[in-house]
Design a protein around this motif. Sequence first.
Motif, PDB file in Angstrom:
ATOM      1  N   THR A 171       0.829  -1.199   0.000  1.00 33.56           N
ATOM      2  CA  THR A 171       0.000   0.000   0.000  1.00 33.56           C
ATOM      3  C   THR A 171       0.864   1.250   0.000  1.00 33.56           C
ATOM      4  O   THR A 171       0.577   2.232  -0.707  1.00 33.56           O
ATOM      5  CB  THR A 171      -0.938   0.005   1.230  1.00 33.56           C
ATOM      6  N   ASP A 172       1.941   1.235   0.760  1.00 36.77           N
ATOM      7  CA  ASP A 172       2.852   2.385   0.792  1.00 36.77           C
ATOM      8  C   ASP A 172       3.471   2.635  -0.572  1.00 36.77           C
ATOM      9  O   ASP A 172       3.625   3.790  -1.000  1.00 36.77           O
ATOM     10  CB  ASP A 172       3.957   2.151   1.828  1.00 36.77           C
ATOM     11  N   VAL A 173       3.839   1.563  -1.278  1.00 37.59           N
ATOM     12  CA  VAL A 173       4.388   1.709  -2.630  1.00 37.59           C
ATOM     13  C   VAL A 173       3.349   2.355  -3.546  1.00 37.59           C
ATOM     14  O   VAL A 173       3.652   3.279  -4.316  1.00 37.59           O
ATOM     15  CB  VAL A 173       4.818   0.340  -3.190  1.00 37.59           C
ATOM     16  N   LEU A 182       1.028   7.043  -6.531  1.00 39.47           N
ATOM     17  CA  LEU A 182      -0.123   7.870  -6.883  1.00 39.47           C
ATOM     18  C   LEU A 182       0.052   9.325  -6.463  1.00 39.47           C
ATOM     19  O   LEU A 182      -0.546  10.221  -7.068  1.00 39.47           O
ATOM     20  CB  LEU A 182      -1.386   7.293  -6.247  1.00 39.47           C
ATOM     21  N   LYS A 183       0.847   9.594  -5.457  1.00 41.80           N
ATOM     22  CA  LYS A 183       1.053  10.976  -5.009  1.00 41.80           C
ATOM     23  C   LYS A 183       1.643  11.842  -6.115  1.00 41.80           C
ATOM     24  O   LYS A 183       1.463  13.057  -6.120  1.00 41.80           O
ATOM     25  CB  LYS A 183       1.967  10.995  -3.779  1.00 41.80           C
ATOM     26  N   GLN A 184       2.319  11.225  -7.064  1.00 41.15           N
ATOM     27  CA  GLN A 184       2.893  11.973  -8.174  1.00 41.15           C
ATOM     28  C   GLN A 184       1.835  12.317  -9.228  1.00 41.15           C
ATOM     29  O   GLN A 184       2.096  13.095 -10.139  1.00 41.15           O
ATOM     30  CB  GLN A 184       4.006  11.158  -8.831  1.00 41.15           C
ATOM     31  N   ARG A 185       0.628  11.732  -9.083  1.00 44.42           N
ATOM     32  CA  ARG A 185      -0.402  11.886 -10.115  1.00 44.42           C
ATOM     33  C   ARG A 185      -1.699  12.461  -9.571  1.00 44.42           C
ATOM     34  O   ARG A 185      -2.604  12.751 -10.341  1.00 44.42           O
ATOM     35  CB  ARG A 185      -0.674  10.520 -10.752  1.00 44.42           C
ATOM     36  N   CYS A 186      -1.805  12.589  -8.272  1.00 43.22           N
ATOM     37  CA  CYS A 186      -3.040  13.058  -7.650  1.00 43.22           C
ATOM     38  C   CYS A 186      -2.756  14.323  -6.839  1.00 43.22           C
ATOM     39  O   CYS A 186      -1.720  14.422  -6.180  1.00 43.22           O
ATOM     40  CB  CYS A 186      -3.626  12.003  -6.709  1.00 43.22           C
ATOM     41  N   GLU A 187      -3.680  15.262  -6.885  1.00 43.81           N
ATOM     42  CA  GLU A 187      -3.549  16.450  -6.042  1.00 43.81           C
ATOM     43  C   GLU A 187      -3.643  16.049  -4.574  1.00 43.81           C
ATOM     44  O   GLU A 187      -2.899  16.539  -3.718  1.00 43.81           O
ATOM     45  CB  GLU A 187      -4.638  17.461  -6.391  1.00 43.81           C
ATOM     46  N   GLU A 192      -8.272  -5.051   3.024  1.00 44.51           N
ATOM     47  CA  GLU A 192      -8.629  -4.307   1.822  1.00 44.51           C
ATOM     48  C   GLU A 192      -8.410  -2.812   2.053  1.00 44.51           C
ATOM     49  O   GLU A 192      -8.967  -2.250   2.982  1.00 44.51           O
ATOM     50  CB  GLU A 192     -10.103  -4.525   1.461  1.00 44.51           C
ATOM     51  N   HIS A 193      -7.607  -2.212   1.215  1.00 45.44           N
ATOM     52  CA  HIS A 193      -7.385  -0.779   1.281  1.00 45.44           C
ATOM     53  C   HIS A 193      -7.852  -0.144  -0.028  1.00 45.44           C
ATOM     54  O   HIS A 193      -7.708  -0.735  -1.108  1.00 45.44           O
ATOM     55  CB  HIS A 193      -5.899  -0.460   1.489  1.00 45.44           C
ATOM     56  N   VAL A 194      -8.394   1.059   0.083  1.00 45.08           N
ATOM     57  CA  VAL A 194      -8.836   1.818  -1.085  1.00 45.08           C
ATOM     58  C   VAL A 194      -8.065   3.130  -1.109  1.00 45.08           C
ATOM     59  O   VAL A 194      -7.993   3.839  -0.096  1.00 45.08           O
ATOM     60  CB  VAL A 194     -10.354   2.102  -1.023  1.00 45.08           C
ATOM     61  N   ILE A 195      -7.482   3.450  -2.260  1.00 50.21           N
ATOM     62  CA  ILE A 195      -6.741   4.689  -2.424  1.00 50.21           C
ATOM     63  C   ILE A 195      -7.522   5.568  -3.388  1.00 50.21           C
ATOM     64  O   ILE A 195      -7.687   5.230  -4.568  1.00 50.21           O
ATOM     65  CB  ILE A 195      -5.320   4.446  -2.978  1.00 50.21           C
ATOM     66  N   SER A 196      -8.026   6.680  -2.886  1.00 49.25           N
ATOM     67  CA  SER A 196      -8.825   7.597  -3.701  1.00 49.25           C
ATOM     68  C   SER A 196      -8.013   8.840  -4.037  1.00 49.25           C
ATOM     69  O   SER A 196      -6.976   9.111  -3.441  1.00 49.25           O
ATOM     70  CB  SER A 196     -10.115   7.974  -2.968  1.00 49.25           C
ATOM     71  N   GLY A 197      -8.523   9.604  -5.010  1.00 45.85           N
ATOM     72  CA  GLY A 197      -7.858  10.834  -5.428  1.00 45.85           C
ATOM     73  C   GLY A 197      -7.466  10.844  -6.882  1.00 45.85           C
ATOM     74  O   GLY A 197      -7.242  11.910  -7.469  1.00 45.85           O
ATOM     75  N   ASP A 198      -7.373   9.674  -7.498  1.00 47.97           N
ATOM     76  CA  ASP A 198      -7.052   9.589  -8.924  1.00 47.97           C
ATOM     77  C   ASP A 198      -8.291   9.962  -9.737  1.00 47.97           C
ATOM     78  O   ASP A 198      -9.400   9.501  -9.451  1.00 47.97           O
ATOM     79  CB  ASP A 198      -6.601   8.166  -9.264  1.00 47.97           C
ATOM     80  N   SER A 199      -8.112  10.786 -10.761  1.00 54.19           N
ATOM     81  CA  SER A 199      -9.233  11.204 -11.599  1.00 54.19           C
ATOM     82  C   SER A 199      -9.877  10.028 -12.318  1.00 54.19           C
ATOM     83  O   SER A 199     -11.052  10.097 -12.706  1.00 54.19           O
ATOM     84  CB  SER A 199      -8.768  12.241 -12.627  1.00 54.19           C
ATOM     85  N   GLU A 236       3.912   0.745 -15.936  1.00 56.99           N
ATOM     86  CA  GLU A 236       5.303   0.260 -15.967  1.00 56.99           C
ATOM     87  C   GLU A 236       6.090   0.828 -14.784  1.00 56.99           C
ATOM     88  O   GLU A 236       6.904   0.136 -14.170  1.00 56.99           O
ATOM     89  CB  GLU A 236       5.985   0.672 -17.281  1.00 56.99           C
ATOM     90  N   GLU A 237       5.830   2.085 -14.439  1.00 56.56           N
ATOM     91  CA  GLU A 237       6.518   2.706 -13.313  1.00 56.56           C
ATOM     92  C   GLU A 237       6.101   2.055 -11.996  1.00 56.56           C
ATOM     93  O   GLU A 237       6.927   1.856 -11.103  1.00 56.56           O
ATOM     94  CB  GLU A 237       6.217   4.202 -13.285  1.00 56.56           C
ATOM     95  N   LEU A 238       4.815   1.750 -11.880  1.00 53.02           N
ATOM     96  CA  LEU A 238       4.347   1.085 -10.660  1.00 53.02           C
ATOM     97  C   LEU A 238       4.998  -0.282 -10.511  1.00 53.02           C
ATOM     98  O   LEU A 238       5.422  -0.671  -9.400  1.00 53.02           O
ATOM     99  CB  LEU A 238       2.828   0.946 -10.693  1.00 53.02           C
ATOM    100  N   LEU A 239       5.076  -1.037 -11.595  1.00 60.48           N
ATOM    101  CA  LEU A 239       5.719  -2.346 -11.537  1.00 60.48           C
ATOM    102  C   LEU A 239       7.182  -2.219 -11.135  1.00 60.48           C
ATOM    103  O   LEU A 239       7.697  -3.030 -10.359  1.00 60.48           O
ATOM    104  CB  LEU A 239       5.599  -3.046 -12.897  1.00 60.48           C
ATOM    105  N   ALA A 240       7.862  -1.194 -11.662  1.00 58.06           N
ATOM    106  CA  ALA A 240       9.265  -0.974 -11.283  1.00 58.06           C
ATOM    107  C   ALA A 240       9.377  -0.642  -9.795  1.00 58.06           C
ATOM    108  O   ALA A 240      10.306  -1.105  -9.111  1.00 58.06           O
ATOM    109  CB  ALA A 240       9.860   0.150 -12.126  1.00 58.06           C
TER     110      ALA A 240
END
Length: 339
Positions: free
Chosen positions: A37-39, A44-49, A60-67, A126-130
């Motif tokens: 989840t931390d990864v 996502l912090k680089q893509r979400c305000e 189960e964790h849900v990460i919101s903020g992505d358009s 691809e970046e997430l997988l890396a």
Amino acid sequence: MSSNKLLQPSQQQNNDGDERKVGIEIEFGNLQLQQATDVLINFLKQRCEECEQSAKGRYEHVISGDSAGDWIIEFDYDYLKKIGREELQDNWRDSAEKSLAWVAEAVVPVEIVSPPLPLSRISEVEELLADLRKAGAKGSSDSLAYAFGLQLNPELPKLDADTITAHLKSFLCLYDWLLKEIDPDISRRVSNYIDPFPKEYLELILDSGYWPSLETLIDDYLRYNPTRNRALDMLPLFRHLDEQRVLAKVNDNLIKARPTFHYRLPGCEVHRDDWGLFSVWNNWVRVEQLAENRELLNEVSEKYRIEIKKLFSGFSDNWQTYLINQVLPELARGSAAHL
């Protein structure tokens, strides 16, 4: 096929004229749920305000903020998820849950489920997988106990019967090649997650005259494939199009209606530096390309229909040679565009 750039499909828009979307499911091991989840949050912090984590339950964790919508990350074990949502009543139940979790962590994946991502954004995966690889995530071939996958849910360009039939025919014709390209490890081969389609169904659908109505297409599929365990699972799409028809034959609450294919064949090899989303996506684009070339598709379908009637045809290299030397080069012509 050696390029690590993502091929761009020719059909970029969906049935409504909007940019097509793709949902991506990534299974992996060797990371605890919070580590993974931390990864994901850092990614996502680089893509979400604003990026916010919430919990549906202990697993189960849900990460919101992505358009594009919510990202879900979960320890993919139904029983643990169920009791993790409920308040524990006594020490025995607490002990039982912890024991199950300890055992399950050795073989049950953590799974990241993306929202439907626009085609123009899937390269971000691809970046997430890396990032997951750097954190220590392991894929299917790392252990005999693993049978992890990377699954695609590509939205269809159109929802008519001919478009769906063409993609099914194309996938079935290219299945042997896809299997060789992906080369699933033994744990996925012996599981029932990616069962092949029965020979009787292949002979039916590959007939050059088989271009049925939507109702007939769904009925025929359900007659031979009343299960989610197919390398290309059509049940989510068919439930989206005709829910009552599907539920009358398959009573499975895990079938989620959506206007997508569910491509389940590929394994996840996130720990390998030479593997990525391109390893999965580019092969899928070949399926789409063959589906769009009706003349070539009919030719390949008829040839394969003859091939599968031969005794032990699955052990012959003739079909692979034909696909690699004749069909795939034709599909590759004019497909240099990348996402």
